[in-house]
Design a protein around this motif. Sequence first.
Motif, PDB file in Angstrom:
ATOM      1  N   GLY A  52      34.143  45.999  60.835  1.00  0.00           N
ATOM      2  CA  GLY A  52      34.099  44.993  61.848  1.00  0.00           C
ATOM      3  C   GLY A  52      35.395  44.622  62.180  1.00  0.00           C
ATOM      4  N   ALA A  53      35.602  43.275  62.215  1.00  0.00           N
ATOM      5  CA  ALA A  53      36.942  42.383  62.518  1.00  0.00           C
ATOM      6  C   ALA A  53      37.405  42.201  60.975  1.00  0.00           C
ATOM      7  CB  ALA A  53      36.635  41.385  63.378  1.00  0.00           C
ATOM      8  N   TRP A  54      36.593  42.546  59.848  1.00  0.00           N
ATOM      9  CA  TRP A  54      37.526  42.315  58.563  1.00  0.00           C
ATOM     10  C   TRP A  54      38.672  43.273  58.479  1.00  0.00           C
ATOM     11  CZ3 TRP A  54      35.758  37.918  56.110  1.00  0.00           C
ATOM     12  CH2 TRP A  54      34.510  37.684  56.406  1.00  0.00           C
ATOM     13  N   CYS A  55      39.717  42.542  58.276  1.00  0.00           N
ATOM     14  CA  CYS A  55      40.979  43.542  58.328  1.00  0.00           C
ATOM     15  C   CYS A  55      42.075  43.341  57.110  1.00  0.00           C
ATOM     16  CB  CYS A  55      41.989  43.142  59.695  1.00  0.00           C
ATOM     17  SG  CYS A  55      42.582  41.504  59.399  1.00  0.00           S
ATOM     18  N   PHE A  56      41.348  42.495  56.052  1.00  0.00           N
ATOM     19  CA  PHE A  56      42.267  42.317  55.026  1.00  0.00           C
ATOM     20  C   PHE A  56      41.417  41.822  53.824  1.00  0.00           C
ATOM     21  CE2 PHE A  56      44.995  39.766  52.305  1.00  0.00           C
ATOM     22  CZ  PHE A  56      46.264  40.489  51.982  1.00  0.00           C
ATOM     23  N   ALA A  57      41.451  42.429  52.543  1.00  0.00           N
ATOM     24  CA  ALA A  57      40.738  41.884  51.503  1.00  0.00           C
ATOM     25  C   ALA A  57      41.443  41.985  50.271  1.00  0.00           C
ATOM     26  CB  ALA A  57      39.119  42.597  51.353  1.00  0.00           C
ATOM     27  N   ASP A  58      41.631  40.968  49.634  1.00  0.00           N
ATOM     28  CA  ASP A  58      42.454  40.749  48.288  1.00  0.00           C
ATOM     29  C   ASP A  58      41.201  40.270  47.329  1.00  0.00           C
ATOM     30  OD1 ASP A  58      44.890  41.898  48.780  1.00  0.00           O
ATOM     31  OD2 ASP A  58      45.939  40.013  48.737  1.00  0.00           O
ATOM     32  N   HIS A  59      41.278  40.602  46.080  1.00  0.00           N
ATOM     33  CA  HIS A  59      40.423  40.352  45.163  1.00  0.00           C
ATOM     34  C   HIS A  59      41.012  40.073  43.728  1.00  0.00           C
ATOM     35  CE1 HIS A  59      36.296  41.520  42.585  1.00  0.00           C
ATOM     36  NE2 HIS A  59      37.049  40.440  42.395  1.00  0.00           N
ATOM     37  N   TYR A  60      41.038  38.733  43.522  1.00  0.00           N
ATOM     38  CA  TYR A  60      42.020  38.498  42.384  1.00  0.00           C
ATOM     39  C   TYR A  60      41.262  37.523  41.262  1.00  0.00           C
ATOM     40  CZ  TYR A  60      41.706  34.025  45.061  1.00  0.00           C
ATOM     41  OH  TYR A  60      41.254  32.934  45.590  1.00  0.00           O
ATOM     42  N   GLY A  61      41.745  38.075  39.849  1.00  0.00           N
ATOM     43  CA  GLY A  61      41.030  37.314  38.685  1.00  0.00           C
ATOM     44  C   GLY A  61      39.954  38.241  38.238  1.00  0.00           C
ATOM     45  N   PRO A  62      39.382  37.743  37.147  1.00  0.00           N
ATOM     46  CA  PRO A  62      39.582  36.266  36.515  1.00  0.00           C
ATOM     47  C   PRO A  62      41.143  36.249  35.800  1.00  0.00           C
ATOM     48  CG  PRO A  62      37.858  37.430  35.359  1.00  0.00           C
ATOM     49  CD  PRO A  62      38.090  38.037  36.473  1.00  0.00           C
ATOM     50  N   GLU A  63      41.786  35.354  36.484  1.00  0.00           N
ATOM     51  CA  GLU A  63      43.194  35.110  35.993  1.00  0.00           C
ATOM     52  C   GLU A  63      43.445  33.385  35.105  1.00  0.00           C
ATOM     53  OE1 GLU A  63      47.611  35.733  36.334  1.00  0.00           O
ATOM     54  OE2 GLU A  63      45.662  37.067  36.910  1.00  0.00           O
ATOM     55  N   ASP A  64      43.735  33.813  33.806  1.00  0.00           N
ATOM     56  CA  ASP A  64      43.903  33.021  33.030  1.00  0.00           C
ATOM     57  C   ASP A  64      44.926  32.010  33.281  1.00  0.00           C
ATOM     58  OD1 ASP A  64      44.063  31.050  30.940  1.00  0.00           O
ATOM     59  OD2 ASP A  64      43.435  32.482  29.639  1.00  0.00           O
ATOM     60  N   VAL A  65      45.096  30.916  33.878  1.00  0.00           N
ATOM     61  CA  VAL A  65      46.301  30.119  34.377  1.00  0.00           C
ATOM     62  C   VAL A  65      46.580  29.108  33.420  1.00  0.00           C
ATOM     63  CG1 VAL A  65      46.032  30.951  36.713  1.00  0.00           C
ATOM     64  CG2 VAL A  65      44.785  28.642  35.943  1.00  0.00           C
ATOM     65  N   ARG A  66      46.014  28.950  32.008  1.00  0.00           N
ATOM     66  CA  ARG A  66      46.199  28.088  31.350  1.00  0.00           C
ATOM     67  C   ARG A  66      47.548  27.913  30.394  1.00  0.00           C
ATOM     68  NH1 ARG A  66      40.904  28.827  27.557  1.00  0.00           N
ATOM     69  NH2 ARG A  66      41.690  30.797  28.049  1.00  0.00           N
ATOM     70  N   SER A  67      48.150  29.318  30.469  1.00  0.00           N
ATOM     71  CA  SER A  67      49.407  29.288  29.718  1.00  0.00           C
ATOM     72  C   SER A  67      50.416  30.068  30.814  1.00  0.00           C
ATOM     73  CB  SER A  67      49.424  29.874  28.534  1.00  0.00           C
ATOM     74  OG  SER A  67      48.833  31.377  28.818  1.00  0.00           O
ATOM     75  N   ARG A  68      50.206  30.173  31.804  1.00  0.00           N
ATOM     76  CA  ARG A  68      51.176  31.113  32.740  1.00  0.00           C
ATOM     77  C   ARG A  68      50.860  30.402  34.183  1.00  0.00           C
ATOM     78  NH1 ARG A  68      49.925  37.117  33.755  1.00  0.00           N
ATOM     79  NH2 ARG A  68      51.217  36.605  35.610  1.00  0.00           N
ATOM     80  N   PRO A  69      51.811  30.867  35.207  1.00  0.00           N
ATOM     81  CA  PRO A  69      51.681  30.024  36.413  1.00  0.00           C
ATOM     82  C   PRO A  69      50.444  30.539  37.111  1.00  0.00           C
ATOM     83  CG  PRO A  69      54.113  31.077  36.280  1.00  0.00           C
ATOM     84  CD  PRO A  69      53.089  31.672  35.000  1.00  0.00           C
TER      85      PRO A  69
END
Length: 327
Positions: A52-69
């Motif tokens: 359709g008009a969906w043109c970009f899809a990024d899937h991230y994580g699960p990213e543990d951000v307790r000890s990193r940016p």
Amino acid sequence: MSNLETAPVEFDCAATPSATVEILQPRDVPLGGPRAMRVQRTLPQRQRSLIGAWCFADHYGPEDVRSRPGMDVAPHPHTGLSTVSWLFSGEIEHRDSAGVHAMVRPGELNLMTAGAGICHSEVSTPNTTFLHGLQLWVALPDQARHGPRDFHHHVPPPVDHEGATIRVFLGELAGSRSPVPTATALLGAQLNLPSGSSVQLRVDPDFEHGVIVDSGTCEVAGARVRPRELAYQGPGQQVLTLATVGDEPVRAVLLGGEPFTEDLLMWWNFVGRTHDEIVEYRAQWQAESDRFGRVEGYTGPLARIPAPPLPGTRLRPRTPTIRKDSP
């Protein structure tokens, strides 16, 4: 979210005919350096750049951000698109040049429309331990892409359908309709299936559909789809069937829409139609033009993300191969 690649490639976006289920593998993309978050990108790809008009899809994580940016994306521009933020866990603070200050939370839709131009920042909050979700873009048609900036927030209620739990954040599915307006006909929904279950969804036959699996393994119209993969089903189908595989429940996001029938060109964070448009957008962003405005309240280390250099070749859009009047 910005596309933080330092050498973004041109994507001449076109809808491609497909009569069967097609499985798209994700690309691993680092966002902003070796220690930054990595995402799994399923759209755009060379073989399929639009659903359709969906043109970009990024899937991230699960990213543990307790000890990193965590996520700290400085103000960056967009044109000709809407961003759709959908979280499974964590919390992100959003600020944009339309004056919107909002929190992105799990199960809540935040849709920002760039129109002719906007800039925004995104920062994961201090109380976030795991960051996990999807960042999606929607291309705007010609009659809407030069319009004003806009923002919508919606918390879709969970709906039970054949044992599956569905949250419709855009469009309509299983008797649930989102009140959020879109410039083209779209569908966006989170699907949760318990182990050992299946569901049949009546869908618009004019739509093409994509299922991004977050957790568990499922079959989409008989094709096996593993986590981070995207299953595509072309127009002409009235039913989309999902079934879990193995003992795990499945969480997935369903995207759909009428095939996008306009020429489209994506480069970095800009969506346009021609090389000259992209060149102008980049020049105006670098010159801090009023086209994009300014984000107030962002306090990160970088005031704004500079645009990467343009490639040495002329960017070219591709004419879509699916038209609304296609058989």
